[in-house]
Design a protein around this motif. Sequence first.
Motif, PDB file in Angstrom:
ATOM      1  N   ALA A 154       0.847  -1.193   0.000  1.00  0.00           N
ATOM      2  CA  ALA A 154       0.000   0.000   0.000  1.00  0.00           C
ATOM      3  C   ALA A 154       0.880   1.239   0.000  1.00  0.00           C
ATOM      4  N   VAL A 155       0.298   2.359  -0.460  1.00  0.00           N
ATOM      5  CA  VAL A 155       0.990   3.648  -0.479  1.00  0.00           C
ATOM      6  C   VAL A 155       0.141   4.675   0.248  1.00  0.00           C
ATOM      7  N   LEU A 156       0.765   5.416   1.180  1.00  0.00           N
ATOM      8  CA  LEU A 156       0.141   6.572   1.816  1.00  0.00           C
ATOM      9  C   LEU A 156       0.700   7.805   1.126  1.00  0.00           C
ATOM     10  N   LEU A 157      -0.154   8.578   0.500  1.00  0.00           N
ATOM     11  CA  LEU A 157       0.314   9.618  -0.414  1.00  0.00           C
ATOM     12  C   LEU A 157      -0.226  10.987  -0.038  1.00  0.00           C
ATOM     13  N   PRO A 174      -2.733  -0.491  -3.807  1.00  0.00           N
ATOM     14  CA  PRO A 174      -3.730   0.361  -3.150  1.00  0.00           C
ATOM     15  C   PRO A 174      -3.106   1.667  -2.649  1.00  0.00           C
ATOM     16  N   VAL A 175      -3.785   2.781  -2.893  1.00  0.00           N
ATOM     17  CA  VAL A 175      -3.281   4.104  -2.520  1.00  0.00           C
ATOM     18  C   VAL A 175      -4.297   4.826  -1.645  1.00  0.00           C
ATOM     19  N   LEU A 176      -3.835   5.246  -0.467  1.00  0.00           N
ATOM     20  CA  LEU A 176      -4.637   6.071   0.431  1.00  0.00           C
ATOM     21  C   LEU A 176      -4.051   7.482   0.404  1.00  0.00           C
ATOM     22  N   VAL A 177      -4.822   8.424  -0.107  1.00  0.00           N
ATOM     23  CA  VAL A 177      -4.370   9.809  -0.204  1.00  0.00           C
ATOM     24  C   VAL A 177      -4.632  10.522   1.122  1.00  0.00           C
ATOM     25  N   LEU A 178      -3.585  11.180   1.631  1.00  0.00           N
ATOM     26  CA  LEU A 178      -3.678  11.963   2.863  1.00  0.00           C
ATOM     27  C   LEU A 178      -3.407  13.418   2.517  1.00  0.00           C
ATOM     28  N   ALA A 208     -10.967  14.590  -7.644  1.00  0.00           N
ATOM     29  CA  ALA A 208      -9.772  14.602  -8.488  1.00  0.00           C
ATOM     30  C   ALA A 208      -8.812  13.487  -8.079  1.00  0.00           C
ATOM     31  N   GLY A 209      -8.659  13.291  -6.771  1.00  0.00           N
ATOM     32  CA  GLY A 209      -7.774  12.231  -6.292  1.00  0.00           C
ATOM     33  C   GLY A 209      -8.275  10.854  -6.677  1.00  0.00           C
ATOM     34  N   LEU A 210      -9.555  10.624  -6.512  1.00  0.00           N
ATOM     35  CA  LEU A 210     -10.128   9.325  -6.858  1.00  0.00           C
ATOM     36  C   LEU A 210     -10.070   9.088  -8.361  1.00  0.00           C
ATOM     37  N   ASP A 211     -10.317  10.143  -9.149  1.00  0.00           N
ATOM     38  CA  ASP A 211     -10.245  10.008 -10.603  1.00  0.00           C
ATOM     39  C   ASP A 211      -8.822   9.720 -11.073  1.00  0.00           C
ATOM     40  N   ALA A 212      -7.836  10.195 -10.326  1.00  0.00           N
ATOM     41  CA  ALA A 212      -6.440   9.956 -10.692  1.00  0.00           C
ATOM     42  C   ALA A 212      -6.002   8.535 -10.382  1.00  0.00           C
ATOM     43  N   GLY A 213      -6.823   7.806  -9.589  1.00  0.00           N
ATOM     44  CA  GLY A 213      -6.491   6.419  -9.297  1.00  0.00           C
ATOM     45  C   GLY A 213      -6.352   6.083  -7.832  1.00  0.00           C
ATOM     46  N   ASP A 247      -7.441   4.946  -4.142  1.00  0.00           N
ATOM     47  CA  ASP A 247      -8.449   3.990  -3.693  1.00  0.00           C
ATOM     48  C   ASP A 247      -9.255   4.521  -2.514  1.00  0.00           C
ATOM     49  N   ASP A 248      -8.668   5.454  -1.774  1.00  0.00           N
ATOM     50  CA  ASP A 248      -9.372   6.025  -0.625  1.00  0.00           C
ATOM     51  C   ASP A 248      -8.749   7.390  -0.348  1.00  0.00           C
ATOM     52  N   TYR A 249      -9.435   8.177   0.458  1.00  0.00           N
ATOM     53  CA  TYR A 249      -9.069   9.575   0.661  1.00  0.00           C
ATOM     54  C   TYR A 249      -9.339   9.928   2.111  1.00  0.00           C
ATOM     55  N   LEU A 250      -8.340  10.490   2.800  1.00  0.00           N
ATOM     56  CA  LEU A 250      -8.508  10.837   4.210  1.00  0.00           C
ATOM     57  C   LEU A 250      -7.945  12.231   4.446  1.00  0.00           C
ATOM     58  N   GLY A 251      -8.799  13.145   4.946  1.00  0.00           N
ATOM     59  CA  GLY A 251      -8.372  14.519   5.179  1.00  0.00           C
ATOM     60  C   GLY A 251      -7.642  14.678   6.500  1.00  0.00           C
ATOM     61  N   LYS A 252      -6.682  15.588   6.519  1.00  0.00           N
ATOM     62  CA  LYS A 252      -5.966  15.927   7.748  1.00  0.00           C
ATOM     63  C   LYS A 252      -6.779  16.969   8.520  1.00  0.00           C
TER      64      LYS A 252
END
Length: 224
Positions: free
Chosen positions: A47-50, A74-78, A89-94, A96-101
């Motif tokens: 997995a990648v935390l990005l 799998p990529v979780l955008v932070l 935009a993040g989900l469209d770029a690929g 898998d999940d999105y978590l706000g700080k």
Amino acid sequence: MRILVVEDDAVLRSVMTKSLHEAGHRVDAVQRLAEAEQLWQYQPFDAVLLDLNLPDGNALDGLRRARARGDRTPVLVLTARNRTDERIAGLDAGADDYLGKPFDLAEVEARLRALVRRSQGGANVVELGRLRFDGVASRIFLGEEAFDLPAREYEVLWELAHPPGRVVSKRALSDKLSGLEDSLGDNALEAFVSRLRRKLAGTGATIRTLRGLGYLLERNESEP
């Protein structure tokens, strides 16, 4: 799991790395997009935390390039950005999940486990012989008791078990379990496998060596 953390905030990067290490994961942590892309292209990760805002570019560009070359890690955008259009935009770029700080580290770990389970077919539990690999707890059980192992042996066995019956080459196993600060050589890997074979006696599972191909975790048919 082996996780790539891409975060330019030194304090947050350190805190996340420490937390993930304590949860039993191997972590490579970098602060720049160029470093992340170099590692991501040539090393296998679970997995990648990005983080999106990086000093040398927009992380979504790197994510798009990874997806374009067929990488399905799998990529979780932070990110501190939490507007709906930016999440889209993040989900469209690929992603898998999105978590706000700000976020809770326990939630990060839970989301990572869920993403990896989904990428492996959604199974929470893998059973082989008397062993049970619990993906939710990230624990191995023998019957009802914990099957505790030193960290490196645990990592080798866990990797071979997902899924069992899969031939894993020495190179792939070594790459998966090596980090930026240390490397798992062939001799060390063979020593871990040898010790695991002894500890697996009576569990109904065994590790078989396929000469020139690698290792295979399978049911031990000679045991009840």
